[in-house]
Design a protein around this motif. Structure first.
Motif, PDB file in Angstrom:
ATOM      1  N   ALA A  93      -4.174  39.938  11.846  1.00 49.55           N
ATOM      2  CA  ALA A  93      -5.461  40.523  12.235  1.00 49.55           C
ATOM      3  C   ALA A  93      -6.052  41.427  11.154  1.00 49.55           C
ATOM      4  O   ALA A  93      -7.222  41.784  11.227  1.00 49.55           O
ATOM      5  N   LEU A  94      -5.256  41.770  10.128  1.00 49.66           N
ATOM      6  CA  LEU A  94      -5.747  42.630   9.058  1.00 49.66           C
ATOM      7  C   LEU A  94      -6.060  41.872   7.766  1.00 49.66           C
ATOM      8  O   LEU A  94      -6.472  42.471   6.786  1.00 49.66           O
ATOM      9  N   CYS A  95      -5.847  40.575   7.770  1.00 50.77           N
ATOM     10  CA  CYS A  95      -6.049  39.771   6.558  1.00 50.77           C
ATOM     11  C   CYS A  95      -7.520  39.607   6.228  1.00 50.77           C
ATOM     12  O   CYS A  95      -8.387  39.716   7.097  1.00 50.77           O
ATOM     13  N   ASN A  96      -7.794  39.274   4.971  1.00 54.13           N
ATOM     14  CA  ASN A  96      -9.170  39.033   4.541  1.00 54.13           C
ATOM     15  C   ASN A  96      -9.748  37.780   5.185  1.00 54.13           C
ATOM     16  O   ASN A  96     -10.942  37.698   5.441  1.00 54.13           O
ATOM     17  N   ASN A  97      -8.896  36.789   5.420  1.00 54.24           N
ATOM     18  CA  ASN A  97      -9.317  35.542   6.048  1.00 54.24           C
ATOM     19  C   ASN A  97      -8.308  35.185   7.139  1.00 54.24           C
ATOM     20  O   ASN A  97      -7.149  35.589   7.074  1.00 54.24           O
ATOM     21  N   ILE A  98      -8.768  34.402   8.106  1.00 58.45           N
ATOM     22  CA  ILE A  98      -7.895  33.946   9.176  1.00 58.45           C
ATOM     23  C   ILE A  98      -7.962  32.431   9.278  1.00 58.45           C
ATOM     24  O   ILE A  98      -8.987  31.818   8.967  1.00 58.45           O
ATOM     25  N   LEU A  99      -6.854  31.851   9.688  1.00 58.22           N
ATOM     26  CA  LEU A  99      -6.735  30.402   9.860  1.00 58.22           C
ATOM     27  C   LEU A  99      -6.323  30.150  11.299  1.00 58.22           C
ATOM     28  O   LEU A  99      -5.337  30.734  11.769  1.00 58.22           O
ATOM     29  N   ALA A 100      -7.058  29.321  11.984  1.00 58.03           N
ATOM     30  CA  ALA A 100      -6.730  28.961  13.375  1.00 58.03           C
ATOM     31  C   ALA A 100      -6.462  27.471  13.446  1.00 58.03           C
ATOM     32  O   ALA A 100      -7.130  26.664  12.799  1.00 58.03           O
ATOM     33  N   ILE A 101      -5.467  27.130  14.245  1.00 59.07           N
ATOM     34  CA  ILE A 101      -5.117  25.732  14.509  1.00 59.07           C
ATOM     35  C   ILE A 101      -5.189  25.550  16.023  1.00 59.07           C
ATOM     36  O   ILE A 101      -4.630  26.354  16.774  1.00 59.07           O
ATOM     37  N   GLY A 102      -5.881  24.530  16.449  1.00 58.56           N
ATOM     38  CA  GLY A 102      -5.990  24.226  17.870  1.00 58.56           C
ATOM     39  C   GLY A 102      -5.830  22.734  18.089  1.00 58.56           C
ATOM     40  O   GLY A 102      -5.975  21.939  17.157  1.00 58.56           O
ATOM     41  N   ARG A 103      -5.524  22.371  19.314  1.00 56.81           N
ATOM     42  CA  ARG A 103      -5.294  20.959  19.651  1.00 56.81           C
ATOM     43  C   ARG A 103      -6.210  20.557  20.804  1.00 56.81           C
ATOM     44  O   ARG A 103      -6.435  21.331  21.726  1.00 56.81           O
ATOM     45  N   LYS A 104      -6.709  19.318  20.726  1.00 54.00           N
ATOM     46  CA  LYS A 104      -7.494  18.769  21.827  1.00 54.00           C
ATOM     47  C   LYS A 104      -6.513  18.199  22.855  1.00 54.00           C
ATOM     48  O   LYS A 104      -5.597  17.466  22.484  1.00 54.00           O
ATOM     49  N   PRO A 105      -6.663  18.572  24.118  1.00 51.64           N
ATOM     50  CA  PRO A 105      -5.719  18.060  25.142  1.00 51.64           C
ATOM     51  C   PRO A 105      -5.731  16.535  25.240  1.00 51.64           C
ATOM     52  O   PRO A 105      -6.690  15.904  24.868  1.00 51.64           O
TER      53      PRO A 105
END
Length: 184
Positions: A172-184
């Motif tokens: 939460a403190l990083c300069n950038n964030i990476l999210a991974i999500g899946r379609k059900p």
């Protein structure tokens, strides 16, 4: 499918390591793709309005793209619709709650990643929780958020390794964030 693929740097890396078909899309003219890009298909498009590839795909990456979208709900819906069931989305974006912003903004600095003019067209900013919630609200499941680039330094005095360890501990403190999500 790599959205905002530029000249296909990520696609070329993936294609060289895996037996996959690569498709990229951006708003560049195809002539900027380069002659060595024969191994992947390119589609010019305004990603804020369309995803031009007609078929469903297994994975969609959109690195440093979401913050450029005016209609983020529409963009994520198009991504969701383009994925096969069980497919994954990978999204990275600047983090408005980065440590850098938390330290400098109270002293009058303007937040890094945000613009008061549209020079590079950042029109939306996220933090880790909001990005996860937006993906969940868009129908994605199994969402994981990771930090990218905790430190602004790269490669100096072991900073890359330290930055990666800190990013894993405090995404939460990083300069950038990476999210991974899946379609059900």
């Amino acid at each position: 499918m790599d959205l905002g693929c530029h000249q296909g740097q990520f696609l070329k890396k993936v294609i060289s390591q895996f037996d996959v078909r690569g498709v990229g899309s951006d708003d560049w003219s195809e002539s900027q793709k380069g002659p060595e890009s024969i191994s992947w298909e390119y589609f010019k498009a305004d990603l804020d309005k369309e995803l031009p590839w007609p078929m469903e795909v297994d994975v969609i990456s959109a690195f440093e793209v979401l913050e450029h979208m005016i209609d983020t709900d529409g963009f994520l819906k198009r991504v969701f619709d383009k994925l096969r069931a069980g497919g994954y989305v990978l999204i990275s974006t600047p983090n408005i709650n980065s440590l850098r912003n938390r330290v400098t903004v109270p002293f009058g600095a303007y937040p890094v990643g945000l613009e008061y003019r549209n020079l590079i067209h950042h029109v939306r900013l996220y933090n880790a929780k909001l990005l996860a919630r937006h993906l969940r609200d868009s129908g994605f499941i199994d969402i994981r958020v990771r930090g990218v680039s905790f430190l602004p330094l790269s490669g100096k005095f072991g900073a890359t390794e330290l930055s990666a360890k800190l990013a894993n501990l405090m995404p939460a403190l990083c300069n950038n964030i990476l999210a991974i999500g899946r379609k059900p």
